[in-house]
Structure formats: C-alpha cells, structure tokens
Write a protein that holds these residues in place. Structure first.
Motif, PDB file in Angstrom:
ATOM      1  N   PRO B  47      38.538 -31.558 -42.837  1.00 49.93           N
ATOM      2  CA  PRO B  47      38.136 -32.208 -41.507  1.00 49.93           C
ATOM      3  C   PRO B  47      39.287 -32.049 -40.510  1.00 49.93           C
ATOM      4  CG  PRO B  47      37.704 -33.678 -43.432  1.00 49.93           C
ATOM      5  CD  PRO B  47      38.339 -32.529 -43.711  1.00 49.93           C
ATOM      6  N   GLU B  48      39.053 -31.929 -39.448  1.00 53.85           N
ATOM      7  CA  GLU B  48      40.026 -31.808 -38.034  1.00 53.85           C
ATOM      8  C   GLU B  48      40.507 -33.391 -37.930  1.00 53.85           C
ATOM      9  OE1 GLU B  48      37.896 -28.184 -35.995  1.00 53.85           O
ATOM     10  OE2 GLU B  48      38.089 -30.210 -34.799  1.00 53.85           O
ATOM     11  N   GLY B  49      41.545 -33.427 -36.993  1.00 54.31           N
ATOM     12  CA  GLY B  49      42.091 -34.478 -36.853  1.00 54.31           C
ATOM     13  C   GLY B  49      43.493 -35.243 -37.267  1.00 54.31           C
ATOM     14  N   SER B  50      43.483 -34.720 -38.446  1.00 53.66           N
ATOM     15  CA  SER B  50      44.691 -35.308 -39.033  1.00 53.66           C
ATOM     16  C   SER B  50      45.493 -34.221 -39.860  1.00 53.66           C
ATOM     17  CB  SER B  50      44.785 -36.335 -39.912  1.00 53.66           C
ATOM     18  OG  SER B  50      45.752 -36.785 -40.801  1.00 53.66           O
ATOM     19  N   SER B  51      46.772 -33.895 -39.526  1.00 54.01           N
ATOM     20  CA  SER B  51      47.331 -32.980 -40.518  1.00 54.01           C
ATOM     21  C   SER B  51      47.766 -33.369 -41.840  1.00 54.01           C
ATOM     22  CB  SER B  51      48.764 -32.604 -39.767  1.00 54.01           C
ATOM     23  OG  SER B  51      49.579 -33.465 -39.618  1.00 54.01           O
ATOM     24  N   ALA B  52      47.501 -34.876 -42.264  1.00 56.94           N
ATOM     25  CA  ALA B  52      47.594 -35.324 -43.575  1.00 56.94           C
ATOM     26  C   ALA B  52      46.496 -35.368 -44.338  1.00 56.94           C
ATOM     27  CB  ALA B  52      48.129 -36.789 -43.335  1.00 56.94           C
ATOM     28  N   ALA B  53      45.283 -34.631 -43.776  1.00 57.70           N
ATOM     29  CA  ALA B  53      44.212 -34.579 -44.408  1.00 57.70           C
ATOM     30  C   ALA B  53      44.169 -33.963 -45.674  1.00 57.70           C
ATOM     31  CB  ALA B  53      42.967 -33.988 -43.761  1.00 57.70           C
ATOM     32  N   GLU B  54      43.612 -34.377 -46.667  1.00 60.50           N
ATOM     33  CA  GLU B  54      43.991 -33.740 -48.296  1.00 60.50           C
ATOM     34  C   GLU B  54      42.564 -33.872 -49.015  1.00 60.50           C
ATOM     35  OE1 GLU B  54      47.410 -35.965 -49.819  1.00 60.50           O
ATOM     36  OE2 GLU B  54      46.111 -35.875 -51.596  1.00 60.50           O
ATOM     37  N   MET B  72      45.414 -29.106 -48.999  1.00 61.09           N
ATOM     38  CA  MET B  72      46.259 -29.799 -48.061  1.00 61.09           C
ATOM     39  C   MET B  72      46.746 -28.941 -46.765  1.00 61.09           C
ATOM     40  SD  MET B  72      49.358 -30.418 -50.724  1.00 61.09           S
ATOM     41  CE  MET B  72      48.180 -29.316 -51.695  1.00 61.09           C
ATOM     42  N   TYR B  73      46.933 -29.341 -45.858  1.00 63.26           N
ATOM     43  CA  TYR B  73      47.517 -28.521 -44.762  1.00 63.26           C
ATOM     44  C   TYR B  73      49.208 -28.011 -44.969  1.00 63.26           C
ATOM     45  CZ  TYR B  73      43.657 -29.318 -41.520  1.00 63.26           C
ATOM     46  OH  TYR B  73      42.092 -29.151 -41.015  1.00 63.26           O
ATOM     47  N   GLY B  74      49.350 -26.939 -44.756  1.00 60.16           N
ATOM     48  CA  GLY B  74      50.711 -26.366 -44.968  1.00 60.16           C
ATOM     49  C   GLY B  74      51.151 -26.212 -43.756  1.00 60.16           C
ATOM     50  N   GLY B  75      52.064 -25.299 -43.579  1.00 60.15           N
ATOM     51  CA  GLY B  75      52.589 -24.743 -42.351  1.00 60.15           C
ATOM     52  C   GLY B  75      51.760 -24.202 -41.162  1.00 60.15           C
ATOM     53  N   THR B  88      45.755 -24.631 -51.091  1.00 61.91           N
ATOM     54  CA  THR B  88      45.085 -25.089 -52.125  1.00 61.91           C
ATOM     55  C   THR B  88      45.818 -24.892 -53.404  1.00 61.91           C
ATOM     56  OG1 THR B  88      42.970 -24.921 -51.257  1.00 61.91           O
ATOM     57  CG2 THR B  88      43.109 -25.365 -53.747  1.00 61.91           C
ATOM     58  N   MET B  89      46.241 -25.945 -54.098  1.00 64.30           N
ATOM     59  CA  MET B  89      47.222 -25.819 -55.452  1.00 64.30           C
ATOM     60  C   MET B  89      46.054 -25.844 -56.686  1.00 64.30           C
ATOM     61  SD  MET B  89      49.955 -25.398 -53.812  1.00 64.30           S
ATOM     62  CE  MET B  89      51.211 -25.270 -55.130  1.00 64.30           C
ATOM     63  N   MET B  90      45.870 -24.871 -57.385  1.00 56.58           N
ATOM     64  CA  MET B  90      44.962 -25.017 -58.597  1.00 56.58           C
ATOM     65  C   MET B  90      45.431 -24.999 -59.953  1.00 56.58           C
ATOM     66  SD  MET B  90      42.375 -22.056 -57.002  1.00 56.58           S
ATOM     67  CE  MET B  90      41.028 -22.128 -55.656  1.00 56.58           C
ATOM     68  N   LEU B  91      44.996 -25.581 -60.612  1.00 59.28           N
ATOM     69  CA  LEU B  91      45.365 -25.888 -62.227  1.00 59.28           C
ATOM     70  C   LEU B  91      44.132 -25.561 -62.947  1.00 59.28           C
ATOM     71  CD1 LEU B  91      47.182 -29.085 -62.462  1.00 59.28           C
ATOM     72  CD2 LEU B  91      48.129 -26.760 -62.204  1.00 59.28           C
ATOM     73  N   VAL B  92      44.206 -24.623 -64.025  1.00 55.81           N
ATOM     74  CA  VAL B  92      43.009 -24.071 -64.820  1.00 55.81           C
ATOM     75  C   VAL B  92      43.287 -24.756 -66.210  1.00 55.81           C
ATOM     76  CG1 VAL B  92      41.891 -22.143 -65.663  1.00 55.81           C
ATOM     77  CG2 VAL B  92      42.963 -22.230 -63.411  1.00 55.81           C
ATOM     78  N   PRO B 177      38.097 -42.725 -51.502  1.00 56.77           N
ATOM     79  CA  PRO B 177      37.438 -41.557 -52.467  1.00 56.77           C
ATOM     80  C   PRO B 177      37.838 -41.253 -53.733  1.00 56.77           C
ATOM     81  CG  PRO B 177      38.510 -40.764 -50.518  1.00 56.77           C
ATOM     82  CD  PRO B 177      38.781 -42.229 -50.481  1.00 56.77           C
ATOM     83  N   VAL B 178      39.136 -40.922 -54.160  1.00 51.25           N
ATOM     84  CA  VAL B 178      39.652 -40.603 -55.389  1.00 51.25           C
ATOM     85  C   VAL B 178      39.261 -41.877 -56.333  1.00 51.25           C
ATOM     86  CG1 VAL B 178      41.554 -40.341 -56.834  1.00 51.25           C
ATOM     87  CG2 VAL B 178      41.504 -39.428 -54.250  1.00 51.25           C
ATOM     88  N   VAL B 179      39.305 -42.914 -56.014  1.00 50.02           N
ATOM     89  CA  VAL B 179      39.120 -44.236 -56.912  1.00 50.02           C
ATOM     90  C   VAL B 179      37.518 -44.306 -57.228  1.00 50.02           C
ATOM     91  CG1 VAL B 179      39.224 -46.580 -57.499  1.00 50.02           C
ATOM     92  CG2 VAL B 179      40.899 -45.551 -56.032  1.00 50.02           C
ATOM     93  N   ALA B 180      36.960 -44.110 -56.012  1.00 52.87           N
ATOM     94  CA  ALA B 180      35.192 -44.021 -56.167  1.00 52.87           C
ATOM     95  C   ALA B 180      34.978 -42.854 -57.210  1.00 52.87           C
ATOM     96  CB  ALA B 180      34.738 -43.691 -54.735  1.00 52.87           C
ATOM     97  N   ILE B 181      35.616 -41.580 -57.100  1.00 53.48           N
ATOM     98  CA  ILE B 181      35.084 -40.448 -57.788  1.00 53.48           C
ATOM     99  C   ILE B 181      35.411 -40.756 -59.397  1.00 53.48           C
ATOM    100  CG2 ILE B 181      35.767 -38.268 -58.539  1.00 53.48           C
ATOM    101  CD1 ILE B 181      33.563 -38.084 -56.654  1.00 53.48           C
TER     102      ILE B 181
END
Lengths: 300, 237
Positions: B47-54, B72-75, B88-92, B177-181
């Motif tokens: 979502p727009e509005g914050s560069s801290a969105a993740e 998250m947003y990078g450069g 996006t950092m992914m772990l498999v 949201p993370v706690v909720a999930i």
C-alpha cells in the motif's frame, strides 16, 4: 462487517469476453481466463461490431506507458489523419497517468507485474480520409518483465498470449539507447519475441507455413537521445539488431522500423534522500503517430 | 535443517530488467523459481503512503515446500522513475521440516528474523548460500503472546468462519496483523496448516491467491471493486 466482491456465482448478467470469448459475469470485473475488463467486453458487445485489436509490446523500461499515453493524447486531439475515441472511462487512465506525470516533470511509475493491475486501453481509431475504416487500439499497458517472462515461458501470463493472438497488428517498442549501448541483449530479446509471436499466431490461427501477415511497427523509443535511430531507423536496426532484422524477414511479411520520442531532453536529479531520478525537461513529441498510421494503411 | 533462499526485486542486472528473481540459493531449481516468480510482488503491491510498509507472507510451493517471505521497500527503483523498489526476501522450507514448527509460519519467520534473515541487504550476489537453521523452535515454554485487541479478535473469528467455508478473505483494519495471523494459525488444526497461505500487508491480486490477505485500511482501489472477484472482505465496509 462482511461484504463480498461479486463473482460469477452471484451475478445474473454475463457477456462474451472480447479477447478470448469466454463468458464473463459483468459484475465480476474481469474475465477469469484472460483478465480482460468486463467493461471493455461490454462496450464491444454494445457496439455490435467485433473488435480489431492492435496491441503494444516492449521490454521493461522501453517506454510503453509514456508512448501509449502520449499516443492516446494525440489521438484524442485528432492529429494528422488519425483520430481516436476512447471507449469507456477506463481507457483514459493511461493517458491521464502519463500526461499528469509529465506535467509534474516526472515519468510515470513503473507498471506492476500483476496482470490484474494492468490498465487497459480501448480506443476506436478512424481515419479522416477513410471514415469507414475503424480499428480498435486495444491493449493492456503490459509490464515489460511480464512480457519477457511470457516469452521465456509461454503461457505464464495468459493475458499476454490471448491479447497477442487476437491482435491484427502490433507495435513493438525498443529503447533506442539500450539498443545502442547493449545491442546484443536487446537483439536476443527481440528475436525471442519475434519467435514467440510466430508461435502464438501459429497456435491460435493454425498457421503452418509462410510468414505472418500481421503488420508490425518496430519503434525505437527515446530517439531524442539517440540521433542515429532518429535519423535512419532502418539502418540503425541493421547495424545494431541484425538478429531481429533477419527474424523479421523470415517471420513477418509486413514490418517496418520507426523512431519516436516524447520528451525533448531529460535531466538527472538526486533527491535529499539520495534517490536518483530522471526528469523530463520538456515535451517534444516526434514520430509518435507514424507507426500507427502505417499500420492503419496496412489494415483493410 | 537447511533453508533455501531467494530475493525478488527490480534490477537491471544482466539480461533481465525489472522485477524478477535476482538471487537464489542452489536448491531453488527452475520449477521452484517459476513458482517464486509468480508469487513475487512488484510495483504497487505494498500500500502507498509509507516507505516503512512491509508484509509477511507464507504460501505452499509445489507439493513439498512452504515459502515464507517478507516484503518491504528498498531503495529507489533502478530506472529512475518515481517510486521505490519492492524487495521480497524468501525462505524455502521443506514441508516435513516445517511441521517441526507446528506448521506455524509466524513461528518460523520470527526465529528467522531473530537470526538476521528476511532483512534488507546493501548488496547481494546472484548466488546465495543455503542457510542452516534450527530444527525446532527455541522453546515452547518461553512464548510470550501479545493480547489481541478485541477488534482484531472479532475480525479473526469472522475470517476463520469464511476460511472454513472455503472462501478467500481480505481483512481490513487489524491493529496487529502479525499477532492476529498467529492466533488464526493456532486455531487451524495442524494437519491443515501445510497448505495455508496468508499475507499481512500486500494488496490482493489474482496472481497471488492468498487464502487470507490483510490491509491496514480500505484502499480506494479496492473500494471501487478493484479487488479480485470472489474475495470476502472482513472489517471496514
């Protein structure tokens, strides 16, 4: 607290998708097969005549959004012999996005790779000199990396395959600077794309032999910063994209190279956060309409 | 156990430009890479509005893997157009090893972050190492649970009801949201968690069919029927 986005199950009205022919629930918003907006299919259905697709392809950063937005803006004003009538409010979005960004001295943001977020354009084209000839400029503003991925893995993006197979003509955009500075990579991409186009049209139109007859305009974008392309696009192509030139001779019976530019010059700016951005300094379009005019001449 | 990893973002390196899998470890073969690419979020996914969105995500890949990722947003985006690159950092992780964490992706993600994974890096080579990871969570006794706000609890109850009915859900307005999930996952029987998918902060997309998506507020694009069809919206009307 709970609401539900309409699906085919809870909508009564359905129409045939203008792109793939599948039944689409109008209230659902999209064709679930190819993601063509239901609104586009509805406007085509209401018009009563089948849509004749002309679509726009190109790699990431080739300038599809800017070229398409500016083309639509010029068509809406009726420049040269061609004029275009946007069919539906959704068709104005790309034009609006591009012109608003340029007015604010910036380029439009990168197009999302999510196929359901692509902005679609449907513009009914006609010529002043031949009023009976109408063609539809129908294309999503594709994300370039989606096109690249689809070329590498056909079928990854059904939307691209369906639109390409439906197209009676194509505008293929290549970044003139990239072609000049990294010609081998650009040539490989263009060759793969030519091969992909043949494969798709052979599959959907059951073409077994011979060259494709769909006219293809190959446009070197940002030609204002690449004078070699601007002056002689055919020679520029032969010098820098020998693979593509050969592929075109083998694959397409009608293809032609053009050069186009929208902004006369750009500057590079660094923000207070260290972000480097390219700034369009002024608008100086050239060569924008010619590729489409040629296509209109090729189409009966 | 071992984790494979990958990074999905926008670069102009090599033959590919734009959003693609820019780096991966040796265990990510072409088939898996294609799945990761399909699920990779690009421009406009946050979502727009914050560069801290993740956002934190998890989804099943092929039959034998679970992917846990953080977006998250990078450069600035490499092409010089306005906007930040989405990284996006992914772990498999293999399904049989994922079960040692109770099939709870949040549990694994939190341990991964504590070990320095799922974080932005200044520079990355195309070839990433396969990671060593604990076989089990640190301690099942030391879990401190944040208390969910009543409004989040209410939303999760409603979401669980729709999930049990086989629907995909978009939850709007969760405060944590993370706690909720995490609480939602704990309400799902362990045997059903292996194919459960969620996103705590990405815009819904047909290309990424998460069973549950979450957004902080009802965005105008979604309000005007921009959401994928068939999505049940829980939260703000």
């Amino acid at each position: 607290m709970i609401m539900r986005v309409p699906t085919e199950q809870n909508s009564d009205i359905s129409i045939a998708c203008a792109t793939c022919g599948e039944q689409v629930a109008v209230a659902s918003g999209y064709c679930t097969c190819c993601l063509t907006p239901a609104e586009l299919s509805r406007s085509v259905a209401e018009r009563g005549t089948p849509a004749r697709y002309v679509s726009v392809l190109g790699a990431s950063g080739a300038g599809k959004t800017v070229y398409l937005g500016f083309l639509l803006d010029m068509l809406s004003k009726g420049v040269h012999d061609l004029r275009g009538l946007p069919n539906g409010p959704f068709s104005v979005a790309v034009q609006q996005q591009t012109m608003s960004a340029l007015e604010q001295r910036k380029f439009p943001e990168k197009t999302s790779s999510d196929a359901d977020r692509w902005r679609w354009v449907h513009c009914e084209l006609s010529r002043r000199s031949r009023k009976r000839q109408t063609v539809d400029l129908i294309t999503p503003d594709f994300a370039g990396e989606a096109i690249a991925l689809e070329v590498e893995q056909p079928g990854f993006f059904q939307t691209i395959e369906r639109v390409v197979s439906r197209s009676e003509a194509l505008l293929l955009l290549l970044d003139a600077e990239q072609v000049r500075d990294a010609s081998r990579e650009q040539d490989f991409f263009a060759m793969k794309l030519a091969s992909y186009l043949r494969t798709v049209h052979s599959k959907h139109r059951r073409l077994r032999r011979g060259r494709l007859t769909i006219p293809i305009s190959i446009i070197f974008t940002k030609a204002d910063t690449c004078l070699e392309a601007a002056r002689e696009p055919e020679t520029f192509a032969k010098s820098n994209l020998p693979g593509l030139v050969h592929a075109c001779e083998r694959t397409f019976s009608r293809s032609r190279f053009f050069a186009a530019g929208v902004v006369g010059s750009t500057a590079t700016m660094t923000t207070d956060l260290g972000h480097v951005m390219r700034i369009p300094l002024h608008i100086e379009p050239h060569g924008v309409m010619e590729p489409l005019e040629w296509i209109m001449q090729q189409l009966k | 156990m071992q984790l494979e990893q990958a990074i999905f973002t926008s670069t102009a390196a090599g033959a590919v430009q734009g959003y693609h899998l820019t780096a991966r470890s040796a265990g990510v073969n072409e088939q898996l890479a294609a799945v990761l690419t399909q699920w990779g979020p690009s421009e406009g996914a946050l979502p727009e509005g914050s560069s801290a969105a993740e956002s934190l995500q998890a989804f099943p890949a092929l039959d034998q893997f679970v992917v846990i990722s953080r977006t998250m947003y990078g450069g600035p985006e490499y092409s010089g157009r306005s906007g930040l690159q989405v990284v996006t950092m992914m772990l498999v992780v293999r399904q049989e090893e994922f079960q040692h964490f109770g099939g709870n992706a949040i549990e694994l993600a939190e341990l991964a972050r504590a070990r320095g994974m799922l974080r932005l890096r200044g520079s990355v080579s195309e070839s990433l190492p396969t990671l060593r990871f604990p076989d089990r969570p640190a301690s099942r006794f030391a879990n401190t649970r944040r208390v969910l706000p009543p409004s989040d609890e209410q939303r999760m109850r409603a979401a669980l009801e729709r999930l049990r009915a086989g629907e995909r859900v978009l939850v709007i307005g969760c405060q944590q949201p993370v706690v909720a999930i995490r609480s939602l996952i704990e309400a799902i029987p362990e045997g059903h968690r292996r194919r459960f998918s969620f996103s705590t902060g990405l815009r819904p997309s047909l290309q990424r069919p998460y069973q549950i998506s979450m957004l902080p507020t009802q965005e105008s694009a979604i309000r005007t029927a921009g959401s994928p069809p068939g999505l049940c919206v829980v939260g703000e009307g």
